[in-house]
Design a protein around this motif. Structure first.
Motif, short mmCIF file in Angstrom:
data_model
loop_
_atom_site.label_atom_id
_atom_site.label_comp_id
_atom_site.label_asym_id
_atom_site.label_seq_id
_atom_site.Cartn_x
_atom_site.Cartn_y
_atom_site.Cartn_z
N SER A 108 23.13 55.68 -7.96
CA SER A 108 23.55 54.36 -8.42
C SER A 108 22.43 53.35 -8.26
CB SER A 108 24.79 53.89 -7.65
OG SER A 108 24.49 53.70 -6.29
N VAL A 109 22.49 52.34 -9.09
CA VAL A 109 21.63 51.16 -8.96
C VAL A 109 22.51 49.94 -9.22
CG1 VAL A 109 19.47 52.29 -9.66
CG2 VAL A 109 20.97 51.31 -11.41
N ARG A 110 21.97 48.77 -8.96
CA ARG A 110 22.69 47.55 -9.37
C ARG A 110 22.94 47.63 -10.86
NH1 ARG A 110 20.22 42.31 -6.31
NH2 ARG A 110 21.56 41.26 -7.79
N ILE A 111 24.03 47.07 -11.31
CA ILE A 111 24.36 47.14 -12.74
C ILE A 111 23.20 46.59 -13.58
CG2 ILE A 111 26.10 46.57 -14.48
CD1 ILE A 111 28.00 45.92 -12.10
N SER A 112 22.63 45.50 -13.10
CA SER A 112 21.56 44.85 -13.89
C SER A 112 20.29 45.70 -13.94
CB SER A 112 21.24 43.48 -13.28
OG SER A 112 20.90 43.62 -11.91
N GLY B 80 15.89 49.98 -5.68
CA GLY B 80 16.88 49.63 -4.65
C GLY B 80 18.20 50.35 -4.85
N GLY B 81 18.16 51.56 -5.38
CA GLY B 81 19.39 52.31 -5.67
C GLY B 81 19.85 53.17 -4.52
N SER B 82 20.84 54.01 -4.82
CA SER B 82 21.40 54.89 -3.79
C SER B 82 21.39 56.34 -4.27
CB SER B 82 22.84 54.48 -3.46
OG SER B 82 23.41 55.42 -2.56
N SER C 18 23.35 58.52 -3.16
CA SER C 18 24.73 58.98 -3.27
C SER C 18 25.64 57.81 -3.55
CB SER C 18 25.19 59.69 -2.01
OG SER C 18 26.56 60.06 -2.20
N ALA C 19 26.17 57.75 -4.76
CA ALA C 19 27.05 56.65 -5.14
C ALA C 19 28.44 56.84 -4.59
CB ALA C 19 27.11 56.53 -6.66
N THR D 41 17.21 55.74 0.36
CA THR D 41 18.24 54.72 0.23
C THR D 41 18.35 53.85 1.48
OG1 THR D 41 19.50 56.17 -1.24
CG2 THR D 41 20.72 54.40 -0.21
N ARG D 42 18.13 54.45 2.63
CA ARG D 42 18.25 53.73 3.89
C ARG D 42 16.87 53.71 4.56
NH1 ARG D 42 23.96 53.49 4.89
NH2 ARG D 42 23.31 51.86 6.34
N SER D 43 16.53 52.58 5.15
CA SER D 43 15.22 52.42 5.78
C SER D 43 15.19 53.19 7.11
CB SER D 43 14.95 50.94 6.04
OG SER D 43 15.82 50.47 7.05
#
Lengths: 462, 462
Positions: free
Chosen positions: A341-345, A412-414, A416-417, A432-434
């Motif tokens: 996943s990513v932000r919709i934009s 800046g996505g994930s 695993s959505a 996805t995680r720092s």
């Protein structure tokens, strides 16, 4: 060793139902992933919360690792028991417990299948709005453990928004009664929210109090044919602006061909490269005019090539099948799955870069993608060529996942959505995680389960 | 000692703005509670996220405790610095940063006042729907730290539901970028949700990405007069069943008298013991008919004695003042505050038992209660008699809080619905959270801030 362990479990929890047949060990030892060889110690099927607590007290004393188990429809290996763990199945704890008309909440045991939850809500004239294709087999406890999303997130959000209270058994066998369906409760850390999506690594969900809501107004389903993926976001914007969307799902022609081969009815005479299934409230003239305005706007711009709107419930179900049956239709091809996943934009640029990456990386593999465009969520399924060894296939796919993870990180996505990290995605968690976030997660895990008994090796290495 | 500490802070963060005047120490060293004598080391006013990080790195090295500080409108002592802590004020970080039309999110710095957030959302044709009377002074970061509720929870939920992403500085000065406005993200523990409501004890919120929504349809405000508190839930049910409620707030005649003395206009000729202010969408004939049906139903049952509906925005604001000005009108009486909640369905029996308890416990004190009935949230304000010593008054009130906490515990309620635990309620935390929960909270705190630097003594003793 196992034998004496099971003797001690029997002594500690005399009435506990246990399964140890090889067929049961295999059945309960894995989820819908097929990469790991199940090898559990045994399957415990507690019949009460007290038995779950007693099993965990025994596991703490004996340092036995435990894999909590719901419907095992997961796609991330989150319910795999491959290293001698005790599988703790919630399947016998599958009943509705109470309904409260004033609070509009339904309290259920964790092993209750999602579809049974839907039916129990409907009996009260209300709905539990989280929904997805595995509804018949998945359990509400598993939904909570992965913060399941599904097809109505665009309208109702994820599982997280619908959990008013949780009962959770900890690694040491304590029973936590979290939030107790309070609407307002600002009394320290919200452990309920921490548990949601923790994949069974912080506690075992045994009961949930679910918020219910009014049934949506009557809705129509529309199938749209699109000439290219570049116009997807334009079509989405045109519909979202005018209608209360209940769903907005897209898939490719390759996905459609698999579903048609699986028995679905062909929606259009012509072949189009992309499709959208969308559902929206309708009913009055203004609603119908809005649908027509959105559709005509898209046609005029050349964003949509064709469309069909459901004229009956049966036709609505038929249109939905085109999207919902994809996973099942692909299953025989042993797909390697990404659920990103990513932000919709960020979707347009992410889609373009991902399409290019997949085209270059998988010239010899068939790639089927589909997803929840309105949530920024893309499912990418790579199909194993017949005759290729599974291990070679997975190795090749993982190289591409590494590249995909880099693209995700840039946006800046994930990684695993909605499937969770489990075993399948833990090597990519750092996309996805720092490092600081992962260190804090490990610290929290250590604080809540110091011996690392609960679902070990999921999310991160023990 | 302080002098050399501040020298080292100046050396570590040369451009940091610091305040050390006695007036500033007092102003920034407390919130709206008045029980503690402010005694901070100094006030740091960082102008950037990097400066917040640098301050925390310095604090970690020097083992200096830090109190994060927003608008300091809190009522639980959560922002009090009474033990030589460094106050870290976010007030200079008060700007909107970006708006995303596709994601419908607004990213802001943590020090931005809630009212400025409302205005920034409105400029984009959208709304940020969390709202309450302190909107002009409170900061969005403080709202997040207490998971602020307010007057629209019944329709929109608490702050928690509107946070798409958070940037947080940890005790060691790391910057966490949590969730990044993803709609779907099932990649491990949701630290964003853990931070919300953690009262500055796990990290310092420096930026937030807020979800926005469509403006509600035009609404009307109605004031109802009730003959007894026993009918409150009936009136609530009658209205909720027929209307989309945006707010449903009640208060007593004693509360009204204080507001009238404070300058508000008298709503009815006659005096009634209880009142409800409710707001709901209206606009078409069906909506107006539903309002009339609800009102007439209540009148016919004798649940409502009188009512007035707003005919203009000005009148709507006037009716709202009767509820919203209560806190300000009571302030000169130095009220001792309880902010408690139960499940909505527990409200009638809880109200009855609480009324009885208060009547017996406070025969000589004036008790003003009001609250968010539709959220199960009651605010109980005990007014200090003129001439009574503050310490004696608080001691007497705390004895009653102990009894109230027992009633709450029996009903599964919360000792803090929306103000937070802070210093004021920490002695009663165990009425709401079990020993096992408190132990886990302490473990999480220890994992995330091992030296206990962040807002020490809030929530629980260090």
């Amino acid at each position: 060793m196992s034998h004496s362990l099971l003797d001690s479990l029997h002594a500690a929890v005399p009435a506990l139902r246990l399964k140890t047949d090889p067929g049961d060990l295999e059945h309960y030892g894995r989820d819908w992933t097929r990469r790991w060889t199940p090898n559990p110690l045994a399957i415990a099927l507690p019949g009460s919360v007290e038995e779950v607590q007693a099993v965990m007290r025994w596991a703490s004393e004996q340092a036995v690792k435990v894999v909590p188990s719901g419907g095992r429809t997961g796609l991330s290996g989150g319910a795999v028991a491959a290293n001698g763990e005790l599988v703790l199945s919630l399947e016998r704890l599958n009943k509705p417990l109470s309904f409260d008309r004033v609070d509009r909440t339904l309290t259920v045991q964790a092993g209750m299948p999602l579809q049974a939850v839907h039916e129990a809500a409907r009996e009260q004239g209300l709905v539990y709005p989280v929904d997805f294709a595995a509804r018949g087999s998945c359990s509400i406890g598993g939904n909570i453990a992965t913060n399941a999303g599904g097809i109505h997130v665009i309208r109702y959000g994820n599982t997280r928004e619908w959990i008013a209270g949780l009962k959770v058994v900890t690694a040491s066998g304590e029973l936590l009664d979290l939030n107790r369906a309070l609407v307002k409760n600002s009394s320290g850390y919200d452990l309920r929210q921490l548990m949601i999506g923790s994949e069974g690594t912080l506690g075992i969900v045994v009961e949930a109090t679910l918020r219910l809501t009014d049934p949506p107004p009557p809705s129509n389903v529309m199938l749209l044919a699109l000439p290219s993926f570049e116009v997807l976001m334009e079509v989405f914007a045109a519909f979202r602006q005018r209608l209360q969307l209940e769903a907005f799902e897209f898939f490719t022609d390759i996905a459609l061909r698999h579903v048609l081969a699986h028995g679905a009815a062909k929606p259009f005479e012509e072949v189009h490269p992309y499709y959208v299934v969308t559902e929206f409230a309708i009913g009055d003239e203004a609603g119908e005019a809005a649908v027509m305005a959105a559709f005509e706007d898209c046609m005029a711009h050349g964003w949509v090539s064709d469309g069909v709107i459901s004229q009956s419930d049966a036709q609505a179900r038929q249109l939905w099948r085109l999207r919902e049956d994809i996973t099942e239709a692909l299953a025989p091809h042993v797909p390697y799955k990404n659920d990103v996943s990513v932000r919709i934009s960020q979707m347009p640029v992410f889609l373009a870069q991902t399409m290019q990456l997949l085209g270059e990386a998988y010239p010899h593999f068939e790639v089927v993608w589909f997803g929840h465009i309105g949530d920024g969520n893309l499912h990418i399924n790579v199909l194993k060529p017949a005759g290729m060894a599974q291990a070679d296939f997975v190795r090749d796919c993982e190289q591409v996942t590494r590249l995909l993870a880099q693209v995700l990180k840039r946006h800046g996505g994930s990684i695993s959505a909605e499937h969770g990290i489990g075993l399948v995605k833990k090597a990519y968690l750092d996309s996805t995680r720092s490092p600081a976030e992962i260190a804090l997660m490990r610290g929290i895990r250590q604080a809540m389960d110091p011996a690392g008994l609960l679902n070990p090796g999921k999310l991160f290495d023990p």
